[in-house]
Design a protein around this motif. Structure first.
Motif, mmCIF file in Angstrom:
data_model
loop_
_atom_site.group_PDB
_atom_site.id
_atom_site.type_symbol
_atom_site.label_atom_id
_atom_site.label_comp_id
_atom_site.label_asym_id
_atom_site.label_seq_id
_atom_site.Cartn_x
_atom_site.Cartn_y
_atom_site.Cartn_z
ATOM 1 N N LEU A 64 0.850 -1.188 0.000
ATOM 2 C CA LEU A 64 0.000 0.000 0.000
ATOM 3 C C LEU A 64 0.887 1.240 0.000
ATOM 4 C CD1 LEU A 64 -3.308 0.629 1.788
ATOM 5 C CD2 LEU A 64 -1.538 2.372 1.952
ATOM 6 N N PHE A 65 0.644 2.122 -0.949
ATOM 7 C CA PHE A 65 1.310 3.424 -0.975
ATOM 8 C C PHE A 65 0.484 4.379 -0.115
ATOM 9 C CE2 PHE A 65 2.699 1.327 -4.841
ATOM 10 C CZ PHE A 65 4.055 1.623 -4.878
ATOM 11 N N PRO A 66 1.111 5.079 0.849
ATOM 12 C CA PRO A 66 0.354 5.946 1.756
ATOM 13 C C PRO A 66 -0.591 6.918 1.064
ATOM 14 C CG PRO A 66 2.571 5.684 2.581
ATOM 15 C CD PRO A 66 2.539 5.009 1.233
ATOM 16 N N ASN A 67 -0.201 7.463 -0.088
ATOM 17 C CA ASN A 67 -1.069 8.429 -0.771
ATOM 18 C C ASN A 67 -2.229 7.759 -1.512
ATOM 19 O OD1 ASN A 67 0.322 7.312 -2.892
ATOM 20 N ND2 ASN A 67 1.052 9.248 -3.749
ATOM 21 N N GLU A 68 -2.291 6.421 -1.486
ATOM 22 C CA GLU A 68 -3.393 5.702 -2.114
ATOM 23 C C GLU A 68 -4.353 5.105 -1.077
ATOM 24 O OE1 GLU A 68 -1.823 2.824 -4.848
ATOM 25 O OE2 GLU A 68 -0.824 4.338 -6.096
ATOM 26 N N LEU A 69 -4.174 5.471 0.181
ATOM 27 C CA LEU A 69 -5.041 4.965 1.243
ATOM 28 C C LEU A 69 -6.491 5.369 1.000
ATOM 29 C CD1 LEU A 69 -5.403 3.694 4.109
ATOM 30 C CD2 LEU A 69 -4.957 5.992 5.029
ATOM 31 N N LYS A 70 -7.394 4.411 1.121
ATOM 32 C CA LYS A 70 -8.828 4.651 0.963
ATOM 33 C C LYS A 70 -9.510 4.512 2.317
ATOM 34 C CE LYS A 70 -8.924 2.653 -3.707
ATOM 35 N NZ LYS A 70 -9.474 1.533 -4.531
ATOM 36 N N TYR A 181 7.239 6.715 5.509
ATOM 37 C CA TYR A 181 7.212 5.470 4.747
ATOM 38 C C TYR A 181 6.839 5.728 3.283
ATOM 39 C CZ TYR A 181 7.148 3.233 9.360
ATOM 40 O OH TYR A 181 7.440 2.827 10.633
ATOM 41 N N ASP A 182 7.691 5.246 2.384
ATOM 42 C CA ASP A 182 7.356 5.287 0.961
ATOM 43 C C ASP A 182 6.298 4.246 0.624
ATOM 44 O OD1 ASP A 182 9.257 7.254 0.363
ATOM 45 O OD2 ASP A 182 10.840 5.753 0.155
ATOM 46 N N SER A 202 5.344 -5.474 -8.788
ATOM 47 C CA SER A 202 6.326 -6.524 -9.051
ATOM 48 C C SER A 202 7.326 -6.619 -7.898
ATOM 49 C CB SER A 202 7.077 -6.245 -10.352
ATOM 50 O OG SER A 202 7.937 -5.136 -10.197
ATOM 51 N N LYS A 203 7.906 -7.803 -7.765
ATOM 52 C CA LYS A 203 8.947 -7.986 -6.759
ATOM 53 C C LYS A 203 10.098 -7.010 -6.986
ATOM 54 C CE LYS A 203 11.712 -11.574 -7.059
ATOM 55 N NZ LYS A 203 12.260 -12.954 -6.941
ATOM 56 N N GLU A 204 10.483 -6.812 -8.236
ATOM 57 C CA GLU A 204 11.597 -5.924 -8.560
ATOM 58 C C GLU A 204 11.313 -4.493 -8.103
ATOM 59 O OE1 GLU A 204 12.072 -9.565 -10.491
ATOM 60 O OE2 GLU A 204 10.341 -8.201 -10.607
ATOM 61 N N GLU A 205 10.082 -4.035 -8.324
ATOM 62 C CA GLU A 205 9.728 -2.678 -7.900
ATOM 63 C C GLU A 205 9.789 -2.560 -6.385
ATOM 64 O OE1 GLU A 205 6.100 0.612 -8.406
ATOM 65 O OE2 GLU A 205 5.966 -1.342 -9.396
ATOM 66 N N PHE A 206 9.297 -3.590 -5.689
ATOM 67 C CA PHE A 206 9.350 -3.566 -4.230
ATOM 68 C C PHE A 206 10.800 -3.539 -3.730
ATOM 69 C CE2 PHE A 206 9.769 -5.969 -0.243
ATOM 70 C CZ PHE A 206 9.071 -5.123 0.602
ATOM 71 N N LEU A 207 11.656 -4.380 -4.302
ATOM 72 C CA LEU A 207 13.047 -4.446 -3.874
ATOM 73 C C LEU A 207 13.774 -3.129 -4.134
ATOM 74 C CD1 LEU A 207 14.003 -8.066 -4.994
ATOM 75 C CD2 LEU A 207 13.404 -7.271 -2.705
ATOM 76 N N ASN A 208 13.345 -2.386 -5.142
ATOM 77 C CA ASN A 208 13.956 -1.085 -5.413
ATOM 78 C C ASN A 208 13.692 -0.100 -4.290
ATOM 79 O OD1 ASN A 208 15.142 -1.799 -7.864
ATOM 80 N ND2 ASN A 208 13.373 -1.147 -9.083
ATOM 81 N N PHE A 209 12.525 -0.204 -3.663
ATOM 82 C CA PHE A 209 12.240 0.669 -2.513
ATOM 83 C C PHE A 209 13.180 0.353 -1.354
ATOM 84 C CE2 PHE A 209 8.190 1.406 -4.678
ATOM 85 C CZ PHE A 209 8.007 2.766 -4.443
ATOM 86 N N LEU A 210 13.484 -0.938 -1.170
ATOM 87 C CA LEU A 210 14.386 -1.324 -0.092
ATOM 88 C C LEU A 210 15.798 -0.779 -0.321
ATOM 89 C CD1 LEU A 210 13.436 -5.046 0.660
ATOM 90 C CD2 LEU A 210 12.737 -2.980 1.880
ATOM 91 N N LYS A 211 16.194 -0.624 -1.565
ATOM 92 C CA LYS A 211 17.540 -0.134 -1.877
ATOM 93 C C LYS A 211 17.746 1.296 -1.399
ATOM 94 C CE LYS A 211 19.615 -0.921 -5.731
ATOM 95 N NZ LYS A 211 19.920 -0.964 -7.169
ATOM 96 N N LYS A 212 16.630 2.049 -1.226
ATOM 97 C CA LYS A 212 16.754 3.430 -0.776
ATOM 98 C C LYS A 212 17.332 3.517 0.640
ATOM 99 C CE LYS A 212 12.990 5.365 -3.558
ATOM 100 N NZ LYS A 212 11.760 6.176 -3.511
#
Length: 212
Positions: A64-70, A181-182, A202-212
């Motif tokens: 969940l992206f914080p700015n997409e919270l419903k 939190y991103d 995707s897993k790759e997109e998620f892992l990119n956030f961890l690289k930050k």
């Protein structure tokens, strides 16, 4: 299948190793050091108490992206009316125990073993895991816990003893930390979290956030 050595803290690289079911490795132990290392790689433990330890990095990843919270109108009213009192890190171990003991539809037993309870409590004591508690008066009626990776919060489990309690805690966490939190890692799909705005990436997109 990668079998882990209990005497060596290591994992296969989830960027390179792509099992279809997301099961990265089996075995090892639940030491604080291994668990913390796993989360930094995007890996988490999830297994039945009678089984060996299983380590996962699913693709896709439910987040969940914080700015997409419903937040529904009815939930906004509950929050506005102050039905619940919400705290943070007041009783981490008790929240985790409740997550393990709460009855869930279609689930027999719990995956939160005593060993996991002890390890995550140590992570909490080191400032690497946190809990959110939801109260009605002095009664603990809901909550959640997870691992804090700085810009990513890995939600592990939540519980609710009254309607909307865990949802209120989850919304509080996101709104309180939306500038920190991103992304909120929800791991795997649930309708409950989808209704709040969580979706697959995707897993790759998620892992990119961890690289930050």
């Amino acid at each position: 299948m990668v079998i882990l050595d209990a005497n060596e803290i290591s994992f296969p690289d989830p960027r390179i190793y792509h099992p279809d079911d997301g099961l990265i490795a089996i075995g090892g132990d639940l030491s604080v050091e291994r668990i913390w290392f796993a989360y930094q790689l995007g890996i988490f433990p999830w297994f039945n108490p009678e089984d060996e330890i299983l380590w996962w990095c699913p693709n896709p990843r439910f987040v969940l992206f914080p700015n997409e919270l419903k937040i529904s109108k009815s939930m906004k009213k509950i929050i506005r009316d102050g039905k619940f009192r919400i705290t943070e890190n007041v009783c981490f171990r008790e929240v985790m125990k409740n997550c393990g003991e709460i009855s869930r539809k279609g689930q027999d037993g719990t995956w939160i073993t005593d060993e996991m309870l002890n390890s995550y409590t140590q992570l909490h004591n080191y400032g690497k895991a946190k809990s959110v508690e939801v109260w009605e008066g002095d009664k603990l009626v809901g909550g959640l816990y997870g691992v804090d990776l700085g810009n990513v919060f890995c939600g592990e489990s939540m519980f609710s003893k009254v309607s909307n309690a865990s949802k209120a805690g989850f919304i509080w966490l996101i709104e309180h930390y939306k500038n920190k939190y991103d992304i909120i890692d929800c791991q795997v799909h649930t309708e409950h979290l989808e209704s709040l705005g969580a979706r697959n990436i995707s897993k790759e997109e998620f892992l990119n956030f961890l690289k930050k």
